[in-house]
Motif scaffolding. Structure first.
Motif, PDB file in Angstrom:
ATOM      1  N   TYR A  89      29.579  25.740  34.180  1.00  0.00           N
ATOM      2  CA  TYR A  89      30.988  25.325  34.168  1.00  0.00           C
ATOM      3  C   TYR A  89      31.172  23.810  34.203  1.00  0.00           C
ATOM      4  O   TYR A  89      32.219  23.312  33.838  1.00  0.00           O
ATOM      5  CB  TYR A  89      31.740  25.974  35.334  1.00  0.00           C
ATOM      6  N   LEU A  90      30.178  23.091  34.681  1.00  0.00           N
ATOM      7  CA  LEU A  90      30.351  21.648  34.810  1.00  0.00           C
ATOM      8  C   LEU A  90      29.656  20.853  33.697  1.00  0.00           C
ATOM      9  O   LEU A  90      29.814  19.633  33.614  1.00  0.00           O
ATOM     10  CB  LEU A  90      29.833  21.160  36.181  1.00  0.00           C
ATOM     11  N   ALA A  91      28.911  21.567  32.834  1.00  0.00           N
ATOM     12  CA  ALA A  91      28.093  20.874  31.833  1.00  0.00           C
ATOM     13  C   ALA A  91      28.923  19.964  30.933  1.00  0.00           C
ATOM     14  O   ALA A  91      28.484  18.868  30.563  1.00  0.00           O
ATOM     15  CB  ALA A  91      27.326  21.894  30.999  1.00  0.00           C
ATOM     16  N   ASN A  92      30.128  20.405  30.600  1.00  0.00           N
ATOM     17  CA  ASN A  92      30.912  19.634  29.649  1.00  0.00           C
ATOM     18  C   ASN A  92      31.893  18.659  30.295  1.00  0.00           C
ATOM     19  O   ASN A  92      32.644  17.982  29.600  1.00  0.00           O
ATOM     20  CB  ASN A  92      31.671  20.573  28.708  1.00  0.00           C
ATOM     21  N   ALA A  93      31.892  18.608  31.619  1.00  0.00           N
ATOM     22  CA  ALA A  93      32.786  17.659  32.294  1.00  0.00           C
ATOM     23  C   ALA A  93      32.236  16.244  32.173  1.00  0.00           C
ATOM     24  O   ALA A  93      31.026  16.050  32.010  1.00  0.00           O
ATOM     25  CB  ALA A  93      32.916  18.044  33.761  1.00  0.00           C
ATOM     26  N   LYS A  94      33.152  15.287  32.243  1.00  0.00           N
ATOM     27  CA  LYS A  94      32.703  13.891  32.270  1.00  0.00           C
ATOM     28  C   LYS A  94      32.466  13.447  33.712  1.00  0.00           C
ATOM     29  O   LYS A  94      31.543  12.699  34.008  1.00  0.00           O
ATOM     30  CB  LYS A  94      33.766  12.981  31.636  1.00  0.00           C
ATOM     31  N   VAL A  95      33.378  13.908  34.573  1.00  0.00           N
ATOM     32  CA  VAL A  95      33.274  13.535  35.983  1.00  0.00           C
ATOM     33  C   VAL A  95      33.483  14.787  36.841  1.00  0.00           C
ATOM     34  O   VAL A  95      34.374  15.584  36.568  1.00  0.00           O
ATOM     35  CB  VAL A  95      34.339  12.479  36.372  1.00  0.00           C
ATOM     36  N   VAL A  96      32.635  14.930  37.854  1.00  0.00           N
ATOM     37  CA  VAL A  96      32.801  16.016  38.819  1.00  0.00           C
ATOM     38  C   VAL A  96      33.161  15.390  40.167  1.00  0.00           C
ATOM     39  O   VAL A  96      32.450  14.507  40.647  1.00  0.00           O
ATOM     40  CB  VAL A  96      31.506  16.845  38.944  1.00  0.00           C
ATOM     41  N   CYS A  97      34.299  15.810  40.719  1.00  0.00           N
ATOM     42  CA  CYS A  97      34.732  15.293  42.017  1.00  0.00           C
ATOM     43  C   CYS A  97      34.560  16.386  43.060  1.00  0.00           C
ATOM     44  O   CYS A  97      35.327  17.348  43.086  1.00  0.00           O
ATOM     45  CB  CYS A  97      36.196  14.875  41.968  1.00  0.00           C
TER      46      CYS A  97
END
Lengths: 338, 412
Positions: free
Chosen positions: B324-332
Motif C-alpha cells: 500500500y505504501l510503495a507508490n507513495a512519495k511520503v509516508v507520515c
C-alpha cells in the motif's frame, strides 16, 4: 457443629495413617532430580506426591525445587507439574483450581476430585509471593499451598530472606570485623499470619520432614479439609546451613526439640500441638537448649555467648509469655479481659 | 438465517470486549482495577451476576497475579479473559512474558494508557508495545464493533493449534474504552460454529495427561523453543486470514463492518484512499478518525492524501505495508508512543514501517510524528498540518525525520 462440618471432620480423620507402613508404596516424585545429598525439601516433595496420589496437579514456584527437579527430559514428576513465576504461587493455585471448577461445572471435563498443590520457597511464599498466597487464601477453591522453608534463597547460592533465622550467615549476611551479626531481623512467622488473616482457611500446619508420618498426615488432612489450606515445612539444607548431609534429620528433630520450630495444626479454630511440641507445651518434655541446634551448623559459627543468650531468650518467650505458646506472640488477652 | 438473533446495542469499547467474552463462553476471568480498561471487568462481573455468563471471576492481588491466574487456567484448558492498562501491564510483565512462552492463548484487553510518572490516564501505546518482541499477537482496534469482532477472532486465532499464542487486544484509553457506539451482536448459535471449543490436546495439564510444563532447559533447548514460538507467530498470518474469511462467511459481514462502516477486506490493515495518494498517513487505533476527515479536507484542496491504519502489529504486516505504501512519495507515521534514543528519534511504528519498506526499489520518504501522548487529542487540524509537512518534504530533499505534534517549545 453442623452435620456437614462433622462429616468433613470425619473424612479428614478417617484418612489418617497410623504407621509409616500404611503409607502408599507408589511414588509420584521419582528419579531424575538433581537435589543435594540430604535435601529435606526433596523429601517433602516425595511425601506430598506420594500421599496426594495420581489425581493431582502440582505447581512449583521458581526456587531450588524448580531448578533441581525439572531438568528438561528428566522431570522427576509423575503427576502433571507446572512452573510458576517466583511471585506467582497464589495466582497459579487460583487459576488452576478455578479452571478445574469451571470446566467441571460446565461439563467440559469429567467431574472428579483433583488435588491442586502449589509449593513455593522462602521468596515465592513469604517474600515476593506473599500477597498472592494471601489472596488465594481468601477464596474458597480447594487448594494447598506448601511453603518449603530452607531459610535462605538456596537456589541462588544462599542469600538472606525474611525466613533466615536471626544472626545466620548467608552470602547477604556475612559477619565482618566491624559487624558480627548482619541478619538482625527475626524470622517471619507465616502460619499465624495465614490463620489470623484468612477466616475461611480451615486447615493450616507447620511440619518437618524429619517427622514423616506427621508430615504425610498433615498433607492428607489439608487436602481433605476443603477450601484453601496451608502448610509450612522447615527443611534443613546442608548447603545453606553448612553441616554434613547425614545430619539433616537430626537437625530437623533438634529444631523441634529446642522449641525453635513448634509443630502444630490449626483445625477450624483449634490449635493442636504435635510430636515433641505437644509435650513441651504441656510441660512434660523439657526443651533442649537452642545451643545444641545452633552449634551444629556452620552458619552460626560466628556466634558468641551473647548471641546464644539472645536466641535462647527469644525462644523462651515463645513458650513462657505467649498466650498461644509457640504460635502467636500475643500476651495481653488476660489484661484485655480485665 | 444470520439475521434471526442478531441485535444492535449501545456499548463502549470495554463493554464490547466483555460481551465478546460472554459470547465466547469464557471459563475463567481475572480482574484488577486500573483505568481505563476496568469496565471490561465491571461488565463481566455483572454478566455473571445476572446469569448471562457462567465463568469464574477472580479478583487478583495485582496484575502479576491476574496474569498468573489466567495463564494457569489456560494451561488446564479453560478459555480466559484478562486485561489491564498502562503501568498495570508493566507490573504484570513477568507473568505476561511467560504466558506467551508457555503458549497459553489467553485474550488480554489493553486499554492503552500513558506510563507513570508523571501521572496521566490518557492513551499512549507504549504499554502494550512493551511486549512487541516476546511473542504476543498484538492488535489495535478502532471502534466498539471492531473491539467485539476482534475479541471473538482473538480466541479463534490464539487457540488455533497451529498458533497457541496469547492475543493482546489494544484500544485507545478514553477515545474507545469510554465512547459508546452501536454494536451489532451476532446470533449466539452462529458464534458456536465460528468458534470451536478450546482444546490444548497433548499440552493440556490434567492428571490424564501428566506432562511437566516449563522445565529448566537452559542452553540445550531454549533456542529451539524460541524458534518454535517464532514459527507459531508466522503461522498466525495464515490463521488470521482464515479466521477473517470464516467470520465473514459465518456472520455475513467482514469484521469491523457496521451499518455505517464497510471495512475493506484485509485483516491486517485498513487502507483508506491510498490508491492515488502521494502522502500516506500511518497510525494505529482511533487516530484514524481525525485522519479520515483531514484527508477529505485536504483532497478538496487538491492534496492526494491517504491513510493506512495498522490493525495487527504482531505479526507485523510488512507485505501489506509494502503493497500500500510503495507508490507513495511520503509516508507520515503518527506514533502514539515514543522510542527515546532510537534511530532518528522516531516512534515505534515508524521504525517498523521504515524497515518494512527497505527492500523496495523506490522507497518513499518516511517521517515520524510523535503525538497524542497521555491522551492529548490529535485534532483534524493537527493531521492537516502533518499532511502539509508531508507535502513540503515531498518536494524538497529530506530536512527532518521526526516531529513532535504540538509540543510546547519546539515549533513543528
Amino acid at each position: 457443629m453442623t452435620e456437614n462440618e462433622l462429616e468433613k471432620e470425619e473424612r479428614m480423620y478417617k484418612s489418617i495413617i497410623k504407621t509409616i507402613k500404611q503409607a502408599p508404596l507408589e511414588e509420584f516424585y521419582t528419579s531424575g532430580h538433581r537435589t543435594c545429598q540430604g535435601c529435606e525439601s526433596a523429601l517433602l516433595m516425595r511425601y506430598l506426591a506420594k500421599i496426594s496420589g495420581e489425581r493431582t496437579i502440582v505447581v512449583g514456584a521458581t526456587g531450588c525445587m524448580y531448578v533441581a527437579n525439572t531438568t528438561y527430559y528428566t522431570t522427576s514428576w509423575v503427576v502433571p507439574w507446572v512452573h510458576t513465576q517466583l511471585g506467582g504461587s497464589g495466582g497459579a493455585a487460583l487459576g488452576t483450581a478455578a479452571a478445574l471448577r469451571a470446566l467441571m461445572r460446565k461439563g467440559k471435563i469429567k467431574e472428579e476430585p483433583i488435588n491442586v498443590i502449589v509449593f513455593c520457597g522462602d521468596l515465592g511464599c513469604a517474600d515476593m509471593g506473599l500477597s498472592g498466597v494471601s489472596n488465594a487464601m481468601t477464596y474458597d477453591y480447594n487448594l494447598l499451598i506448601i511453603l518449603y522453608d530452607n531459610e535462605s534463597s538456596a537456589n541462588t547460592d544462599i542469600q538472606e530472606t525474611s525466613m533466615t533465622p536471626y544472626g545466620a550467615q548467608t552470602s547477604f549476611s556475612r559477619p565482618g570485623t566491624a559487624r558480627r551479626i548482619m541478619k538482625r531481623r527475626w524470622k517471619k512467622n507465616v502460619v499465624p499470619m495465614i490463620i489470623a488473616g484468612h477466616r475461611n482457611v480451615r486447615y493450616a500446619a507447620t511440619t518437618s520432614p524429619a517427622y514423616p508420618l506427621d508430615t504425610l498426615n498433615k498433607i492428607k488432612k489439608a487436602l481433605s479439609a476443603g477450601g484453601p489450606t496451608f502448610i509450612h515445612s522447615l527443611d534443613p539444607c546442608p548447603k545453606g546451613w553448612d553441616y554434613d548431609p547425614m545430619y539433616s534429620h537430626e537437625l530437623g528433630t533438634l529444631a523441634v526439640e529446642t522449641g525453635i520450630w513448634p509443630l502444630y495444626e490449626y483445625i477450624d479454630g483449634k490449635i493442636v500441638y504435635n510430636e515433641p511440641t505437644k509435650g513441651i507445651v504441656e510441660g512434660r518434655i523439657k526443651r533442649k537448649p537452642v545451643r545444641e541446634y545452633l552449634e551444629k551448623q556452620g552458619r552460626f559459627s560466628h556466634f558468641v555467648e551473647e548471641d546464644y543468650d539472645y536466641f535462647q531468650k527469644m525462644v523462651d518467650e515463645m513458650y513462657e509469655k505467649w498466650e498461644i505458646p509457640g504460635v502467636m506472640p500475643i500476651r495481653s488477652v488476660e489484661l484485655a479481659r480485665k | 438465517m444470520t439475521q434471526v438473533a442478531e441485535k444492535e446495542i449501545l456499548l463502549n469499547g470495554t463493554q464490547a470486549v466483555a460481551y465478546a467474552a460472554m459470547y465466547a463462553d469464557v471459563d475463567v476471568t481475572a480482574a484488577y482495577p486500573i483505568r481505563p480498561y476496568t469496565e471490561v471487568m465491571d461488565t463481566i462481573s455483572k454478566l455473571i451476576a445476572d446469569g448471562q455468563l457462567d465463568a469464574e471471576f477472580i479478583i487478583a492481588e495485582g496484575e502479576h497475579g491476574q496474569f498468573e491466574i489466567v495463564k494457569h487456567a489456560s494451561l488446564v484448558g479453560a478459555r480466559t479473559l484478562v486485561g489491564t492498562s498502562g503501568v498495570g501491564w508493566l507490573y504484570a510483565m513477568e507473568a505476561i512474558v511467560v504466558t506467551a512462552t508457555d503458549r497459553a492463548p489467553v485474550v488480554a484487553v489493553i486499554g492503552n494508557r500513558a506510563l507513570d510518572d508523571p501521572g496521566a490516564y490518557g492513551v499512549e501505546h507504549n504499554d502494550a508495545l512493551m511486549v512487541r518482541d516476546v511473542g504476543w499477537l498484538l492488535v489495535w482496534v478502532d471502534t466498539a464493533q471492531e473491539a467485539f469482532d476482534t475479541a471473538l477472532l482473538a480466541y479463534r486465532i490464539g487457540e488455533d493449534p497451529r498458533v497457541l499464542i496469547p492475543v493482546g487486544v489494544s484500544m485507545d484509553g478514553g477515545f474507545l474504552t469510554h465512547s459508546e457506539q452501536i454494536v451489532r451482536l451476532p446470533d449466539r448459535e452462529l458464534v458456536k460454529s465460528f468458534l470451536p471449543p478450546y482444546d490444548r490436546g497433548k499440552l493440556r495439564v490434567h492428571p490424564d495427561n501428566p506432562i511437566s510444563v516449563a522445565p529448566q532447559v537452559n542452553e540445550d533447548w531454549v533456542t529451539e523453543i524460541r524458534r518454535q514460538h517464532d514459527e507459531g507467530m508466522e503461522r498466525a498470518r495464515e490463521v488470521i486470514k482464515e479466521a477473517y474469511e470464516s467470520f465473514k462467511k459465518t456472520f455475513g459481514r467482514y469484521p469491523g463492518t457496521t451499518r455505517d462502516i464497510t471495512m475493506p477486506e484485509n485483516p491486517f490493515v485498513e487502507p483508506y484512499m491510498v490508491e492515488d495518494a502521494d502522502v500516506i498517513l500511518v497510525g494505529m487505533g482511533t487516530v484514524s478518525k481525525p485522519m479520515k476527515v483531514a484527508i477529505k479536507n485536504m483532497r478538496e484542496k487538491g492534496v492526494k492524501a491517504g491513510m493506512l491504519r495498522i490493525r495487527w502489529f504482531r505479526p507485523f504486516p510488512a507485505e501489506d505495508v509494502m503493497k500500500y505504501l510503495a507508490n507513495a512519495k511520503v509516508v507520515c507515521v503518527v506514533d502514539r508512543d515514543y522510542s527515546l534514543g532510537s534511530p532518528f528519534r522516531g516512534g515505534v511504528v515508524y521504525h517498523e514501517v521504515r524497515s518494512s519498506l527497505y527492500d523496495l526499489d523506490e522507497r518513499p520518504k518516511v517521517l515520524s510524528f510523535i503525538g497524542g501522548l497521555g491522551g492529548r487529542e490529535i485534532t483534524i487540524q493537527d493531521v492537516e498540518k502533518i499532511i502539509k509537512i508531508g507535502v513540503e518534504q515531498r518536494d524538497t530533499p529530506l530536512t527532518r525525520h521526526t516531529y513532535w505534534v504540538n509540543v510546547r517549545g519546539d515549533p513543528w
